[in-house]
Write a protein that holds these residues in place. Structure first.
Motif: not given
Length: 303
Positions: A24, A27-28, A32-33, A208-209, A212-213, A216-217, A220
């Motif tokens: 994560v 990318e984030v 935010s993460a 940025k949402i 996100v790939s 990464a989601w 999360l």
């Protein structure tokens, strides 16, 4: 035994968080993460709380400050430092720093909660730390101290992780004496999410949402639902049942779990240092959790 089983599974889950967090963090950005993680966690925990307790209760006036401090230490500070550290640090090195948590927890438990540190616990903490060091250094302990003459920002963030989690554990012990573990975790997440929101907005989380790939989601979701929603509840149950020092020392198993997951998922080699170091960590945990015998009092003979 059930509490110890839940605690062990929680450590395995948390071992996976270092890998997920690393994915994560590429990318984030940190705030935010952490915010996205706890949006998922809070939603799940609120639903579980309403189903379990049949209502959604607001904290009483005397509960607000303790719950806010839990959100500040265990959610806001810990997770911001967690993602900031993993942006530059490798997951294995990051997990090693987490092994310092039980020492801080035991010391805080002694200073603030009046817990007694027996000789067995005093020995168990450094033994388990030594085992983690063996695993990550491959028997070359000096290499742990030769990465540079000064601490990098990643190391500072990791040390902040350890201190904030120790504070969270000690505060949590007090909270679960008068609140249910589920209630404590839920409101800690809610307060932590509120603290993270303005920082995430400044980072531009809304824009940025969409970038996100899916990978990464997925990580999360794992971090929010499983590692927080499930493992946090089990950890709090253990705090209430076996105490902060005994529960906190199990954090030593997180780096071990991270390495095992690396072997199973990434096909990494099982080295001798892994076997010896893992056994050492487990032995340290055993010493720390060894039941203490009550002192024998000799009966005086009747006059």
């Amino acid at each position: 035994m059930l509490l110890y089983a839940k605690l062990l599974v929680s450590m395995l889950i948390w071992g996976g968080t270092w890998v997920s967090g690393r994915v994560v963090a590429r990318e984030v950005t940190p705030f935010s993460a952490a915010f996205l993680r706890y949006v998922f966690a809070s939603l799940v925990l609120v639903m579980v709380l309403m189903r379990t307790e049949k209502r959604f209760r607001l904290p009483a006036r005397n509960e607000i400050l303790p719950l806010f401090l839990l959100g500040l230490t265990g959610i806001f500070l810990y997770n911001t430092c967690f993602f900031a550290a993993l942006h530059t640090e490798e997951a294995g090195r990051a997990a090693l720093i987490s092994a310092s948590i039980p020492a801080f927890v035991a010391l805080g438990d002694f200073l603030f909660l009046g817990a007694r540190l027996s000789p067995s616990r005093l020995l168990g903490i450094p033994v388990s730390l030594f085992g983690v060091a063996l695993i990550l250094s491959h028997f070359h302990l000096a290499t742990l101290f030769t990465s540079g003459s000064e601490l990098g920002m990643g190391d500072v963030y990791l040390l902040a992780c350890a201190l904030s989690w120790a504070a969270y554990t000690i505060l949590g012990k007090r909270c679960v004496e008068c609140m249910t573990p589920l209630f404590s975790v839920t409101w800690a997440c809610l307060f932590g999410s509120l603290l993270l929101l303005p920082c995430a907005l400044v980072e531009g989380v809304v824009t940025k949402i969409p970038l996100v790939s899916s990978t990464a989601w997925g990580n999360l979701l794992f971090l929010g639902v499983v590692a927080t929603g499930l493992a946090f509840c089990w950890y709090y149950e253990a705090l209430k049942g076996i105490g902060a020092s005994r529960a906190g020392v199990f954090i030593n198993l997180v780096p071990v779990a991270a390495i095992i997951l690396g072997v199973l998922i990434l096909g990494e080699h099982v080295s001798l240092s892994l076997l010896v170091g893992g056994a050492t960590v487990l032995f340290g945990v055993f010493l720390t959790n060894r039941p203490q015998r009550a002192p024998r009092i000799r009966a005086r003979a009747a006059a």
